[in-house]
Design a protein around this motif. Sequence first.
Motif, PDB file in Angstrom:
ATOM      1  N   ASP A 174      -0.725  -3.364  -8.752  1.00  9.69           N
ATOM      2  CA  ASP A 174      -1.980  -3.841  -8.176  1.00  9.69           C
ATOM      3  C   ASP A 174      -2.418  -5.101  -8.893  1.00  9.69           C
ATOM      4  N   GLY A 175      -3.525  -5.659  -8.455  1.00  9.80           N
ATOM      5  CA  GLY A 175      -4.022  -6.912  -9.021  1.00  9.80           C
ATOM      6  C   GLY A 175      -4.364  -6.814 -10.491  1.00  9.80           C
TER       7      GLY A 175
ATOM      8  N   PHE B 220      -0.559  -2.787 -19.842  1.00  4.90           N
ATOM      9  CA  PHE B 220      -1.351  -3.923 -19.386  1.00  4.90           C
ATOM     10  C   PHE B 220      -2.454  -3.532 -18.403  1.00  4.90           C
ATOM     11  N   TRP B 221      -2.420  -2.300 -17.912  1.00 12.55           N
ATOM     12  CA  TRP B 221      -3.376  -1.866 -16.890  1.00 12.55           C
ATOM     13  C   TRP B 221      -4.481  -1.050 -17.544  1.00 12.55           C
ATOM     14  N   LYS B 222      -5.708  -1.422 -17.254  1.00 11.53           N
ATOM     15  CA  LYS B 222      -6.859  -0.667 -17.749  1.00 11.53           C
ATOM     16  C   LYS B 222      -7.857  -0.526 -16.607  1.00 11.53           C
ATOM     17  N   ALA B 223      -8.331   0.686 -16.394  1.00  9.75           N
ATOM     18  CA  ALA B 223      -9.283   0.941 -15.314  1.00  9.75           C
ATOM     19  C   ALA B 223     -10.549   0.108 -15.492  1.00  9.75           C
ATOM     20  N   THR B 224     -10.880  -0.237 -16.719  1.00  5.76           N
ATOM     21  CA  THR B 224     -12.085  -1.027 -16.969  1.00  5.76           C
ATOM     22  C   THR B 224     -11.959  -2.452 -16.455  1.00  5.76           C
ATOM     23  N   ASP B 225     -10.731  -2.858 -16.129  1.00  4.90           N
ATOM     24  CA  ASP B 225     -10.516  -4.179 -15.567  1.00  4.90           C
ATOM     25  C   ASP B 225     -10.594  -4.161 -14.035  1.00  4.90           C
ATOM     26  N   ALA B 226     -11.013  -3.049 -13.470  1.00  5.44           N
ATOM     27  CA  ALA B 226     -11.020  -2.864 -12.013  1.00  5.44           C
ATOM     28  C   ALA B 226     -11.918  -3.856 -11.288  1.00  5.44           C
ATOM     29  N   GLN B 227     -12.931  -4.405 -11.947  1.00  6.95           N
ATOM     30  CA  GLN B 227     -13.788  -5.378 -11.271  1.00  6.95           C
ATOM     31  C   GLN B 227     -12.991  -6.623 -10.884  1.00  6.95           C
ATOM     32  N   ASN B 228     -11.856  -6.832 -11.516  1.00  6.30           N
ATOM     33  CA  ASN B 228     -10.988  -7.958 -11.163  1.00  6.30           C
ATOM     34  C   ASN B 228     -10.156  -7.676  -9.923  1.00  6.30           C
ATOM     35  N   GLU B 229     -10.102  -6.457  -9.526  1.00  8.72           N
ATOM     36  CA  GLU B 229      -9.235  -6.019  -8.427  1.00  8.72           C
ATOM     37  C   GLU B 229      -9.817  -6.390  -7.083  1.00  8.72           C
TER      38      GLU B 229
ATOM     39  N   LEU C 198       3.364 -15.748  -5.426  1.00  9.34           N
ATOM     40  CA  LEU C 198       3.269 -14.291  -5.308  1.00  9.34           C
ATOM     41  C   LEU C 198       1.832 -13.844  -5.064  1.00  9.34           C
ATOM     42  N   GLY C 199       0.906 -14.391  -5.789  1.00 13.32           N
ATOM     43  CA  GLY C 199      -0.477 -13.958  -5.652  1.00 13.32           C
ATOM     44  C   GLY C 199      -0.683 -12.594  -6.290  1.00 13.32           C
ATOM     45  N   PHE C 200      -1.891 -12.068  -6.127  1.00 12.84           N
ATOM     46  CA  PHE C 200      -2.247 -10.797  -6.742  1.00 12.84           C
ATOM     47  C   PHE C 200      -2.677  -9.750  -5.715  1.00 12.84           C
ATOM     48  N   HIS C 201      -2.629 -10.084  -4.452  1.00 14.94           N
ATOM     49  CA  HIS C 201      -3.106  -9.183  -3.395  1.00 14.94           C
ATOM     50  C   HIS C 201      -2.002  -8.201  -2.986  1.00 14.94           C
ATOM     51  N   TRP C 202      -1.767  -7.225  -3.850  1.00 17.08           N
ATOM     52  CA  TRP C 202      -0.717  -6.235  -3.671  1.00 17.08           C
ATOM     53  C   TRP C 202      -0.820  -5.501  -2.334  1.00 17.08           C
ATOM     54  N   SER C 203      -2.035  -5.344  -1.834  1.00 17.86           N
ATOM     55  CA  SER C 203      -2.222  -4.578  -0.603  1.00 17.86           C
ATOM     56  C   SER C 203      -1.677  -5.305   0.623  1.00 17.86           C
ATOM     57  N   THR C 204      -1.353  -6.575   0.469  1.00 21.03           N
ATOM     58  CA  THR C 204      -0.777  -7.333   1.587  1.00 21.03           C
ATOM     59  C   THR C 204       0.696  -7.677   1.346  1.00 21.03           C
ATOM     60  N   PHE C 205       1.275  -7.172   0.268  1.00 19.18           N
ATOM     61  CA  PHE C 205       2.681  -7.470  -0.020  1.00 19.18           C
ATOM     62  C   PHE C 205       3.591  -6.931   1.075  1.00 19.18           C
ATOM     63  N   ASP C 206       4.537  -7.750   1.472  1.00 22.02           N
ATOM     64  CA  ASP C 206       5.632  -7.276   2.299  1.00 22.02           C
ATOM     65  C   ASP C 206       6.759  -6.874   1.346  1.00 22.02           C
ATOM     66  N   ALA C 207       7.906  -6.483   1.879  1.00 22.38           N
ATOM     67  CA  ALA C 207       9.015  -6.013   1.037  1.00 22.38           C
ATOM     68  C   ALA C 207       9.473  -7.101   0.060  1.00 22.38           C
ATOM     69  N   GLU C 208       9.507  -8.338   0.509  1.00 15.71           N
ATOM     70  CA  GLU C 208       9.971  -9.438  -0.348  1.00 15.71           C
ATOM     71  C   GLU C 208       9.003  -9.694  -1.503  1.00 15.71           C
TER      72      GLU C 208
ATOM     73  N   ARG D 230       0.826  -1.216   0.000  1.00 17.29           N
ATOM     74  CA  ARG D 230       0.000   0.000   0.000  1.00 17.29           C
ATOM     75  C   ARG D 230       0.857   1.261   0.000  1.00 17.29           C
ATOM     76  N   VAL D 231       1.879   1.268   0.824  1.00 16.10           N
ATOM     77  CA  VAL D 231       2.754   2.441   0.874  1.00 16.10           C
ATOM     78  C   VAL D 231       3.486   2.602  -0.460  1.00 16.10           C
ATOM     79  N   ALA D 232       3.899   1.498  -1.056  1.00 16.56           N
ATOM     80  CA  ALA D 232       4.547   1.562  -2.370  1.00 16.56           C
ATOM     81  C   ALA D 232       3.600   2.141  -3.416  1.00 16.56           C
ATOM     82  N   LYS D 233       2.328   1.802  -3.322  1.00 17.80           N
ATOM     83  CA  LYS D 233       1.361   2.336  -4.278  1.00 17.80           C
ATOM     84  C   LYS D 233       1.158   3.835  -4.066  1.00 17.80           C
ATOM     85  N   ILE D 234       1.156   4.284  -2.828  1.00 19.67           N
ATOM     86  CA  ILE D 234       1.062   5.718  -2.549  1.00 19.67           C
ATOM     87  C   ILE D 234       2.204   6.452  -3.258  1.00 19.67           C
TER      88      ILE D 234
END
Length: 181
Positions: free
Chosen positions: A119-120, A172-181, A138-148, A88-92
């Motif tokens: 993000d996912g 590769f990122w499109k806001a219209t794909d946000a329902q996948n997030e 790795l998964g897709f849950h960026w909001s729970t990523f630690d540094a590793e 989350r901080v990285a995304k900020i």
Amino acid sequence: MSYSHKEHLHRFACWTAARAAQRGWGGGTTTTIIAALESTGFREKLSDIYQSSPTAAEFDQWHAERVGELTLILVDKLSKPQQNIYGRVAKIIAIYIKTVYVSQYPDAVLSKVAHPPIDGILLKEVKKKTHLKYPPKLGFHWSTFDAEAYQTALNYLREVNQGKAFWEIEEFWKATDAQNE
């Protein structure tokens, strides 16, 4: 105080960064996030790194230091501070930089090496549309990523991007794909 374009852009970047990272983040309010950015002197430190034309490695070091500073302030404001907040901080940081520098100066050195907002949506689309093996576990849950996990995602995206300006991975990122997030 005169209201300059620089101040206008800073305020907008703070808001966009906070809004991008705060959904579902107990205590991670817009006010809290903006206060953390301002109390760490983030804008000034970002201006310094921009002026220095950093390498990717120099930016990575700068980024890790900023995540650490912001985390120290934010962790006390969160309702669940034990959760990993690195992603989350990285995304900020990524959204702020994208708003202030990448959008205006795409050919600047900082714009080429700064991390994209991870993000996912981005991770799922890159996995779906490239031939490179997605990092196991790795998964897709960026909001729970630690540094590793963040570094693993970053390395994967750099490999996919093949040395182009890092902001270009966002094809590769499109806001219209946000329902996948």
